[in-house]
Design a protein around this motif. Structure first.
Motif, PDB file in Angstrom:
ATOM      1  N   TYR A 125       0.799  -1.228   0.000  1.00 14.32           N
ATOM      2  CA  TYR A 125       0.000   0.000   0.000  1.00 14.32           C
ATOM      3  C   TYR A 125       0.832   1.278   0.000  1.00 14.32           C
ATOM      4  O   TYR A 125       0.257   2.368   0.004  1.00 14.32           O
ATOM      5  CB  TYR A 125      -0.935   0.004   1.213  1.00 14.32           C
ATOM      6  CG  TYR A 125      -1.810  -1.219   1.288  1.00 14.32           C
ATOM      7  CD1 TYR A 125      -2.775  -1.459   0.318  1.00 14.32           C
ATOM      8  CD2 TYR A 125      -1.672  -2.146   2.315  1.00 14.32           C
ATOM      9  CE1 TYR A 125      -3.576  -2.584   0.361  1.00 14.32           C
ATOM     10  CE2 TYR A 125      -2.468  -3.277   2.374  1.00 14.32           C
ATOM     11  CZ  TYR A 125      -3.422  -3.493   1.393  1.00 14.32           C
ATOM     12  OH  TYR A 125      -4.209  -4.613   1.434  1.00 14.32           O
ATOM     13  N   ILE A 129      -1.056   4.675  -1.668  1.00 16.94           N
ATOM     14  CA  ILE A 129      -1.450   5.727  -0.728  1.00 16.94           C
ATOM     15  C   ILE A 129      -0.687   7.013  -1.030  1.00 16.94           C
ATOM     16  O   ILE A 129      -1.267   8.106  -1.026  1.00 16.94           O
ATOM     17  CB  ILE A 129      -1.207   5.272   0.718  1.00 16.94           C
ATOM     18  CG1 ILE A 129      -2.166   4.140   1.084  1.00 16.94           C
ATOM     19  CG2 ILE A 129      -1.367   6.442   1.695  1.00 16.94           C
ATOM     20  CD1 ILE A 129      -1.937   3.548   2.461  1.00 16.94           C
ATOM     21  N   TYR A 132      -2.182   8.550  -4.361  1.00 27.83           N
ATOM     22  CA  TYR A 132      -3.533   9.092  -4.172  1.00 27.83           C
ATOM     23  C   TYR A 132      -3.515  10.340  -3.288  1.00 27.83           C
ATOM     24  O   TYR A 132      -4.232  11.317  -3.557  1.00 27.83           O
ATOM     25  CB  TYR A 132      -4.450   8.035  -3.554  1.00 27.83           C
ATOM     26  CG  TYR A 132      -5.103   7.118  -4.546  1.00 27.83           C
ATOM     27  CD1 TYR A 132      -5.871   7.623  -5.587  1.00 27.83           C
ATOM     28  CD2 TYR A 132      -4.974   5.731  -4.443  1.00 27.83           C
ATOM     29  CE1 TYR A 132      -6.488   6.782  -6.496  1.00 27.83           C
ATOM     30  CE2 TYR A 132      -5.581   4.878  -5.360  1.00 27.83           C
ATOM     31  CZ  TYR A 132      -6.331   5.411  -6.382  1.00 27.83           C
ATOM     32  OH  TYR A 132      -6.940   4.587  -7.284  1.00 27.83           O
ATOM     33  N   TYR A 229      -8.442   5.976   2.142  1.00 26.01           N
ATOM     34  CA  TYR A 229      -7.897   4.737   1.581  1.00 26.01           C
ATOM     35  C   TYR A 229      -8.036   3.591   2.576  1.00 26.01           C
ATOM     36  O   TYR A 229      -8.493   2.492   2.228  1.00 26.01           O
ATOM     37  CB  TYR A 229      -6.432   4.940   1.204  1.00 26.01           C
ATOM     38  CG  TYR A 229      -5.869   3.830   0.338  1.00 26.01           C
ATOM     39  CD1 TYR A 229      -5.778   3.988  -1.040  1.00 26.01           C
ATOM     40  CD2 TYR A 229      -5.431   2.636   0.895  1.00 26.01           C
ATOM     41  CE1 TYR A 229      -5.273   2.981  -1.840  1.00 26.01           C
ATOM     42  CE2 TYR A 229      -4.929   1.622   0.096  1.00 26.01           C
ATOM     43  CZ  TYR A 229      -4.848   1.800  -1.263  1.00 26.01           C
ATOM     44  OH  TYR A 229      -4.349   0.796  -2.046  1.00 26.01           O
ATOM     45  N   GLN A 232     -11.659   2.483   3.010  1.00 35.51           N
ATOM     46  CA  GLN A 232     -12.106   1.584   1.950  1.00 35.51           C
ATOM     47  C   GLN A 232     -11.528   0.180   2.126  1.00 35.51           C
ATOM     48  O   GLN A 232     -12.188  -0.819   1.820  1.00 35.51           O
ATOM     49  CB  GLN A 232     -11.710   2.156   0.586  1.00 35.51           C
ATOM     50  CG  GLN A 232     -12.491   3.389   0.165  1.00 35.51           C
ATOM     51  CD  GLN A 232     -13.978   3.110   0.066  1.00 35.51           C
ATOM     52  OE1 GLN A 232     -14.414   2.189  -0.616  1.00 35.51           O
ATOM     53  NE2 GLN A 232     -14.778   3.919   0.746  1.00 35.51           N
ATOM     54  N   ASP A 238      -9.904  -2.303  -2.268  1.00 31.34           N
ATOM     55  CA  ASP A 238      -8.536  -1.793  -2.399  1.00 31.34           C
ATOM     56  C   ASP A 238      -8.475  -0.861  -3.607  1.00 31.34           C
ATOM     57  O   ASP A 238      -8.465  -1.312  -4.754  1.00 31.34           O
ATOM     58  CB  ASP A 238      -7.551  -2.942  -2.567  1.00 31.34           C
ATOM     59  CG  ASP A 238      -6.102  -2.464  -2.622  1.00 31.34           C
ATOM     60  OD1 ASP A 238      -5.877  -1.244  -2.447  1.00 31.34           O
ATOM     61  OD2 ASP A 238      -5.203  -3.296  -2.838  1.00 31.34           O
TER      62      ASP A 238
END
Length: 322
Positions: A125, A129, A132, A229, A232, A238
C-alpha cells in the motif's frame, strides 16, 4: 493480552524486515525516486547558472521546479500534463542550505511513516497511498488557489511540489490502521504513532490559518486521502489494486518466466466427483505464512473480521507455540 496482540508483537520481533538493498522494497524505491529528482533539479539549476555566467542581470530567471511542479493554473497544467506525476517527487523553490534542510526533514518524515506502514502491512500500500494522497492534495491546492480571495491573485504563477503531501497520506493511513502503534518502545511504554502524526501535520500546515499558504491546504487533502484509503480497505475495497496490476503487467510484459494460466484446473484433471460425500475432514495446516496473512488482515480490518477458520488457526498456533 489477546491472541492477535501476542502475535502482532511476535511478528515484529521475529519477522525478517525489509533491508535497504532488498529487491521489492517499495519504501526504498520511493525514497530513491525522490532523491534522484532532487539532484536532477539541483544539477539543472547549477548548469543554468554556469551557462549564463557573465550575463549578469540580463540573464532570465529560471527555476527547473516550474517544469516539475504541478501548476495551479489549469491552462498551464494542460501544457505540462507530466507534472501530475513529477510534482510528488520534486523538491525546489528554495536556495542553498534551506533547500537541503527542507529536503532532509521531508525524507526523514517519509522514511519514518513509510517504515511503520511497511511494518504493519508490507509493501503493498505504500505507493498507492502516496500517489492518491499527492493527487488529492493537488486538487485541493488548485481549488484553494482559485477560491480563496487572498490566494486568487497568485493562481497564475503558483506551483505545488514536494513529498509532504504524499507523506501526509502515509502518516494518516498509519494512524488509522493502528493508532496505538508505538515507536521508541525502550522509552517508557513508547510513543503512540498518532502523536508523531499530529506533530508532522502541525509543522507542515501551521501557516494554513493565515490563508496565505495553499501548500498547507494540499497537505490536509493528502491526509484525507490516507484516511479514506484505509476506510475503503476495511470495507473490503482496495483502491490501489489497479496500480499493482498495472505494475505487474508492465514488469511481466517481457518476462519469459511469467506464469501462463491453465485453461483446465488441475482438480478437473485429477480428482473425481464424489457428490455430497466427504472422504475426509479438511484441517488447515498452521504455517508461519498463514499466520502472517491473518495478522495482516487484523491490522487492516480488525480481529472481528476474521472467519471462524482463521480464529481457529490462531488458537491452534498459540497452543502449539509456533
Amino acid at each position: 493480552m489477546g491472541e492477535s496482540d501476542r502475535y502482532q508483537d511476535y511478528k515484529r520481533t521475529t519477522t525478517r524486515r525489509f533491508t535497504i538493498g532488498q529487491p521489492g522494497n517499495a519504501l526504498f524505491a520511493l525514497f530513491a525516486i525522490n532523491i534522484v529528482f532532487f539532484f536532477l533539479i539541483l544539477i539543472s539549476r547549477v548548469f543554468y547558472l554556469y551557462s549564463h555566467q557573465g550575463i549578469g542581470e540580463q540573464a532570465p530567471v529560471f527555476d527547473a521546479i516550474e517544469w516539475f511542479g504541478v501548476p495551479s493554473n489549469l491552462t498551464a497544467l494542460s501544457e505540462r500534463p507530466w507534472t501530475l506525476i513529477t510534482f510528488m517527487f520534486s523538491q525546489g523553490g528554495l536556495q542553498g542550505f534551506q533547500l537541503m534542510l527542507t529536503m532532509l526533514s521531508t525524507m526523514l518524515w517519509l522514511w519514518a511513516f513509510g517504515y511503520i506502514l511497511q511494518d504493519l502491512s508490507g509493501n503493498k500500500y505504500i505507493f498507492p497511498i502516496y500517489i492518491y494522497a499527492s493527487w488529492l492534495g493537488a486538487v485541493v491546492f488548485m481549488l484553494v488557489m482559485y477560491l480563496v480571495p487572498p490566494l486568487r491573485q497568485y493562481s497564475y504563477n503558483g506551483f505545488l511540489f514536494g513529498a509532504q503531501t504524499g507523506t501526509a497520506g502515509l502518516a494518516v493511513a498509519v494512524t488509522t490502521l493502528s493508532p496505538q502503534y508505538r515507536i521508541f518502545r525502550n522509552i517508557g511504554n513508547g510513543i503512540p504513532v498518532w502523536i508523531l502524526t499530529a506533530l508532522f501535520l502541525l509543522i507542515n500546515f501551521i501557516y494554513a490559518f493565515s490563508l496565505t499558504n495553499a501548500n498547507s491546504f494540499a497537505i490536509l487533502g493528502g491526509a484525507l486521502a490516507g484516511f479514506l484509503y484505509v476506510l475503503q480497505l476495511r470495507r473490503g475495497k482496495d483502491a490501489g489494486a489497479w496500480m499493482l496490476n498495472l505494475y505487474d503487467w508492465i514488469t511481466n510484459l517481457f518476462n519469459p518466466d511469467k506464469k501462463v494460466p491453465q485453461r483446465n484446473p488441475v482438480k478437473e484433471k485429477v480428482f473425481y466427483n464424489t457428490g455430497n460425500r466427504k472422504p475426509f475432514n479438511k484441517v488447515p495446516n498452521v504455517t508461519q505464512q498463514r499466520i502472517d496473512e491473518i495478522l495482516d488482515k487484523i491490522s487492516l480490518q480488525g480481529y472481528h473480521f476474521l472467519t471462524d477458520e482463521e480464529k481457529n488457526i490462531l488458537k491452534r498456533a498459540s497452543e502449539e507455540d509456533l
